[in-house]
Design a protein around this motif. Structure first.
Motif, short mmCIF file in Angstrom:
data_model
loop_
_atom_site.label_atom_id
_atom_site.label_comp_id
_atom_site.label_asym_id
_atom_site.label_seq_id
_atom_site.Cartn_x
_atom_site.Cartn_y
_atom_site.Cartn_z
N ILE A 1 -1.45 -13.72 15.43
CA ILE A 1 -0.66 -13.59 14.52
C ILE A 1 -1.36 -13.60 13.08
O ILE A 1 -1.14 -12.82 12.63
N TRP A 2 -2.24 -14.60 13.02
CA TRP A 2 -2.90 -14.57 11.68
C TRP A 2 -3.63 -13.26 11.74
O TRP A 2 -4.19 -12.59 10.47
N ALA A 3 -4.51 -12.69 12.73
CA ALA A 3 -5.13 -11.69 12.67
C ALA A 3 -4.39 -10.02 12.20
O ALA A 3 -4.68 -9.37 11.54
N PHE A 4 -3.00 -10.09 12.77
CA PHE A 4 -2.51 -8.97 12.49
C PHE A 4 -1.62 -9.04 11.08
O PHE A 4 -1.52 -8.23 10.37
N VAL A 5 -1.68 -10.29 10.45
CA VAL A 5 -1.33 -10.47 9.08
C VAL A 5 -2.39 -10.02 8.36
O VAL A 5 -2.16 -9.30 7.37
N VAL A 6 -3.70 -10.45 8.68
CA VAL A 6 -4.69 -9.93 7.72
C VAL A 6 -4.89 -8.34 7.68
O VAL A 6 -5.17 -7.88 6.72
N THR A 7 -4.76 -7.68 9.12
CA THR A 7 -4.79 -6.37 8.98
C THR A 7 -3.70 -5.51 8.42
O THR A 7 -4.13 -4.46 7.94
N TRP A 8 -2.44 -6.00 8.43
CA TRP A 8 -1.33 -5.37 7.74
C TRP A 8 -1.72 -5.59 6.23
O TRP A 8 -1.48 -4.54 5.50
N ILE A 9 -2.02 -6.67 5.66
CA ILE A 9 -2.81 -6.59 4.25
C ILE A 9 -3.81 -5.71 4.02
O ILE A 9 -3.75 -5.03 2.92
N ALA A 10 -4.82 -5.64 4.88
CA ALA A 10 -5.82 -4.65 4.56
C ALA A 10 -5.24 -3.13 4.62
O ALA A 10 -5.78 -2.39 3.92
N CYS A 11 -4.28 -2.81 5.47
CA CYS A 11 -3.74 -1.50 5.31
C CYS A 11 -3.12 -1.34 4.08
O CYS A 11 -3.35 -0.35 3.50
N ALA A 12 -2.35 -2.15 3.52
CA ALA A 12 -1.79 -2.03 2.34
C ALA A 12 -2.54 -1.94 1.10
O ALA A 12 -2.53 -0.93 0.15
N VAL A 13 -3.66 -2.67 0.89
CA VAL A 13 -4.73 -2.61 0.10
C VAL A 13 -5.51 -1.32 0.11
O VAL A 13 -5.65 -0.66 -0.93
N VAL A 14 -5.84 -1.03 1.36
CA VAL A 14 -6.54 0.35 1.44
C VAL A 14 -5.74 1.56 0.65
O VAL A 14 -6.02 2.52 0.08
N ILE A 15 -4.37 1.89 1.26
CA ILE A 15 -3.57 2.84 1.02
C ILE A 15 -3.34 2.52 -0.44
O ILE A 15 -3.29 3.75 -1.00
N PHE A 16 -3.14 1.40 -1.14
CA PHE A 16 -3.02 1.36 -2.55
C PHE A 16 -4.39 1.93 -3.33
O PHE A 16 -4.14 2.59 -4.54
N ALA A 17 -5.43 1.67 -2.79
CA ALA A 17 -6.58 1.89 -3.56
C ALA A 17 -6.80 3.35 -3.10
O ALA A 17 -7.81 4.10 -4.31
N VAL A 18 -6.53 4.09 -2.43
CA VAL A 18 -6.98 5.40 -2.00
C VAL A 18 -5.76 6.49 -2.62
O VAL A 18 -4.68 6.19 -2.31
N ARG A 19 -6.06 7.39 -3.37
CA ARG A 19 -4.90 8.55 -3.86
C ARG A 19 -5.33 9.86 -3.42
O ARG A 19 -6.62 10.28 -3.35
N ILE B 1 -4.61 3.10 8.56
CA ILE B 1 -3.50 3.58 9.67
C ILE B 1 -4.19 2.97 10.98
O ILE B 1 -3.31 2.49 11.74
N ALA B 2 -5.42 2.85 11.53
CA ALA B 2 -5.84 2.27 12.46
C ALA B 2 -5.54 0.60 12.37
O ALA B 2 -5.23 -0.06 13.45
N CYS B 3 -5.82 -0.06 11.36
CA CYS B 3 -5.46 -1.36 11.21
C CYS B 3 -4.10 -1.65 11.32
O CYS B 3 -3.54 -2.50 12.17
N GLY B 4 -3.02 -0.89 10.83
CA GLY B 4 -1.69 -0.90 11.15
C GLY B 4 -1.23 -0.66 12.67
O GLY B 4 -0.35 -1.13 13.29
N SER B 5 -2.02 0.40 13.23
CA SER B 5 -1.56 0.55 14.52
C SER B 5 -2.14 -0.62 15.17
O SER B 5 -1.59 -0.95 16.40
N TYR B 6 -3.24 -1.37 15.21
CA TYR B 6 -3.67 -2.40 16.21
C TYR B 6 -2.66 -3.35 15.84
O TYR B 6 -2.31 -4.04 16.80
N SER B 7 -2.24 -3.70 14.54
CA SER B 7 -1.28 -4.72 14.16
C SER B 7 0.07 -4.64 14.68
O SER B 7 0.69 -5.56 15.54
N LEU B 8 0.45 -3.35 14.91
CA LEU B 8 1.83 -2.78 15.80
C LEU B 8 1.61 -3.28 17.08
O LEU B 8 2.53 -3.89 17.73
N GLY B 9 0.68 -2.84 17.87
CA GLY B 9 0.36 -3.07 19.23
C GLY B 9 0.16 -4.42 19.53
O GLY B 9 0.87 -5.16 20.52
N ALA B 10 -0.46 -5.21 18.72
CA ALA B 10 -0.52 -6.90 18.97
C ALA B 10 0.62 -7.45 18.63
O ALA B 10 0.76 -8.60 19.35
N ASN B 11 1.48 -6.92 17.69
CA ASN B 11 2.67 -7.66 17.26
C ASN B 11 3.81 -7.73 18.40
O ASN B 11 4.23 -8.64 18.62
#
Length: 230
Positions: A197-215, A48-58
């Protein structure tokens, strides 16, 4: 919801004919201390911190990036207005998506869609593509403010969610506030907003991967709800 004979999150309501001894399954609720001792909280917080950073940067980078690639300040500002308009219109849609498929799939789809929209920013070459891609940005990003607040009860229950959200928002707010700061530092060092832009693309992907991996844990506790007949 259980206090009035209902179930949360679109669960089936108990039959009206059952007036006493109703048994309802409710999620396991963690106290703040218990949640802090689980690895899930810290991993989900990272996502969620990755997504929050990306939202602010975007949000910070859009107008100066549009100016960097040749658009006037007026056109860049009008595109940002479109971004805000589409964001407001589609937040309800993301809430409906979460209700239908649950919060985890919604955040995964939202994060990957936002990452794809970020990549498309690098392909803008006309005013039409500017408005189309900016509109997609608004649609994709609009889900995160709603969904990120729903992920905590999904993982840790509702009984102590105020304390858990209150603590985690300290970190996610700092992450969001760091987006413009880090973006400005990167621009000062590189002279372009493309790196941000590349940085927040990577962090959005990281957010998706982590949420997918954790149940979430699926332990349930049974509570008996007694309804007193009038």
């Amino acid at each position: 919801p259980e206090d009035i004979g209902l179930q949360p999150d679109n669960g089936a309501s108990p039959p009206a004919s059952r007036r006493s001894g109703v048994t309802a399954a409710t999620e396991q609720s963690y106290t703040l201390g218990e949640a802090l001792r689980t690895w899930r909280l810290w991993i989900v917080l990272l996502a969620i911190a990755c997504g929050s950073y990306s939202l602010g940067a975007n949000t910070f980078v859009l107008v100066p990036y549009y100016e960097e690639i040749g658009f006037s300040s007026a056109i860049a500002a009008s595109a940002l207005s479109l971004y805000g308009f589409t964001s407001i219109l589609t937040r309800y849609v993301w809430g409906q998506f979460a209700d239908r498929f649950s919060v985890r799939p919604a955040i995964i789809v939202q994060s990957l869609l936002t990452a794809a929209a970020g990549l498309l920013l690098l392909q803008i070459d006309s005013r039409i593509s500017l408005y189309a891609i900016t509109g997609l940005q608004g649609i994709a990003l609009s889900g995160f403010p709603t969904l990120q607040s729903l992920v905590w009860p999904e993982f840790f229950g509702r009984r102590h969610i105020g304390a858990i959200v209150g603590l985690t928002q300290l970190f996610t707010t700092l992450a969001s506030a760091s987006g413009p700061l880090i973006g400005g530092i990167i621009f000062d060092r590189t002279g372009t907003y493309e790196v941000t832009i590349w940085a927040f693309v990577v962090t959005w992907i990281a957010c998706a991967v982590v949420i997918f991996a954790v149940r979430p844990t699926r332990h349930v506790e049974q509570v008996v709800v007694s309804v007193i007949e009038a």
